[in-house]
Design an enzyme around this catalytic site. Sequence first.
Site, PDB file in Angstrom:
ATOM      1  N   TRP A   1       0.835  -1.203   0.000  1.00 19.24           N
ATOM      2  CA  TRP A   1       0.000   0.000   0.000  1.00 19.24           C
ATOM      3  C   TRP A   1       0.873   1.257   0.000  1.00 19.24           C
ATOM      4  CZ3 TRP A   1      -3.558   1.527   4.715  1.00 19.24           C
ATOM      5  CH2 TRP A   1      -4.479   2.504   4.297  1.00 19.24           C
TER       6      TRP A   1
ATOM      7  N   HIS B   1      13.082  -4.016   3.852  1.00 21.76           N
ATOM      8  CA  HIS B   1      12.589  -4.472   5.163  1.00 21.76           C
ATOM      9  C   HIS B   1      13.736  -4.450   6.183  1.00 21.76           C
ATOM     10  CE1 HIS B   1       8.669  -5.704   3.890  1.00 21.76           C
ATOM     11  NE2 HIS B   1       9.012  -6.805   3.282  1.00 21.76           N
TER      12      HIS B   1
ATOM     13  N   TYR C   1      -0.384   1.846   9.984  1.00 17.56           N
ATOM     14  CA  TYR C   1      -1.402   1.319   9.075  1.00 17.56           C
ATOM     15  C   TYR C   1      -2.801   1.769   9.509  1.00 17.56           C
ATOM     16  CZ  TYR C   1      -3.889  -2.378   6.424  1.00 17.56           C
ATOM     17  OH  TYR C   1      -4.711  -3.076   5.584  1.00 17.56           O
TER      18      TYR C   1
ATOM     19  N   LYS D   1      -7.048  -9.332   3.303  1.00 16.92           N
ATOM     20  CA  LYS D   1      -8.295  -8.670   3.735  1.00 16.92           C
ATOM     21  C   LYS D   1      -8.164  -7.152   3.781  1.00 16.92           C
ATOM     22  CE  LYS D   1     -10.625 -12.045   6.660  1.00 16.92           C
ATOM     23  NZ  LYS D   1     -11.044 -12.303   8.046  1.00 16.92           N
TER      24      LYS D   1
END
Length: 316
Positions: A70, A130, A216, A283
């Site tokens: 995202w 990361h 988030y 999801k």
Amino acid sequence: MMWSPRDSDFKKLVQTLPKEKGWLGPDLYFYQGFWYPTRILKAFISFQNHFQAFNSDIIVATFPKCGTTWLKALTFSTLYRNQFPWDENPLLTFGPHQLVRFFEHDLYLNNPFPDLQNVCVYQPRLFSTHVSYTSLPTSIKDSGCKIVYICRNPMDMLISFWQFMTKVQDGESLSLDEAFDKFYHGIIVHGPCFDHVLGYWKASQENPNKILFLKYEDLKEDTGSHLKNLAMFLGVPFTDDEEKQGVIEKIAKICSFENLKELEVNKKGAHISRVPHTGFFRKGEVGDWSNYLTPFMIECLEKLIQEKLNGSGLTF
Ligand code: A3P
């Protein structure tokens, strides 16, 4: 230490490192305070030793499963919004991981000296990682380049990572008990997650002009105002005209979970690390952990979160 790990040197190094069984797939090795499978470790060492940052570079840094996909889409669309016609946004034809490439999971895999010249079509250069803050190449930390970081409630990290692993490792499965136990003890690729998150959190507190720290949950709640901050931080603030024309809303919409998940490009193909693109869209919700974790697991994790974040000023 300036070295490209030749196979023999690398094998010697790996033999000296603490080792644990991974969640699924390869073993994990503990290096500079964090866990890696050997393939990623080797790439990370090359990246750490050889990458030369430009002052203008932008790096999307995240802990896995915290919203990397995202944030890549949002940063790409915000930063380069004036470099392509709106209806030709490359996100419509390429996955976020193809457009904003990982150092250690992509560019430096099997190649200690990747040609970074042609990797970024648009300027300034935009990459992702990361890798923990402490282990970033010196040139990233010391140059003027900027870092955008995102993290997430650790309980959602755990469930997202567990679901991702079982989806990616075809046919293999890991019980939630096993995943919980590993996560609780910090044994996860790029973990312990708290050390990762706190490393970037502290660095962002000390140097807010260099590191933008996002959550988030906040981004979900109010994507628009965080996009405004992101644009400002990147040095490309939205103009009054853009705001009037609804550019912020358009970016939020094109990067939304619902939109990206349904794009043909994200339904087929695989990331360079052999992960199918569909694996990055599950999801996209806050709090899905409550559908999986037992009361015992929740109690343990709540205590752990409190203990680890105590005094840091960071909350979830
Ligand atoms: P869930 O597994 O909870 O659904 P990463 O990109 O760091 O691998 O993180 C993956 C998580 O972000 C997954 O969470 C995924 O569904 C969610 N995600 C992917 N794209 C998203 C988007 N555009 N908006 C919100 N969440 C998204």
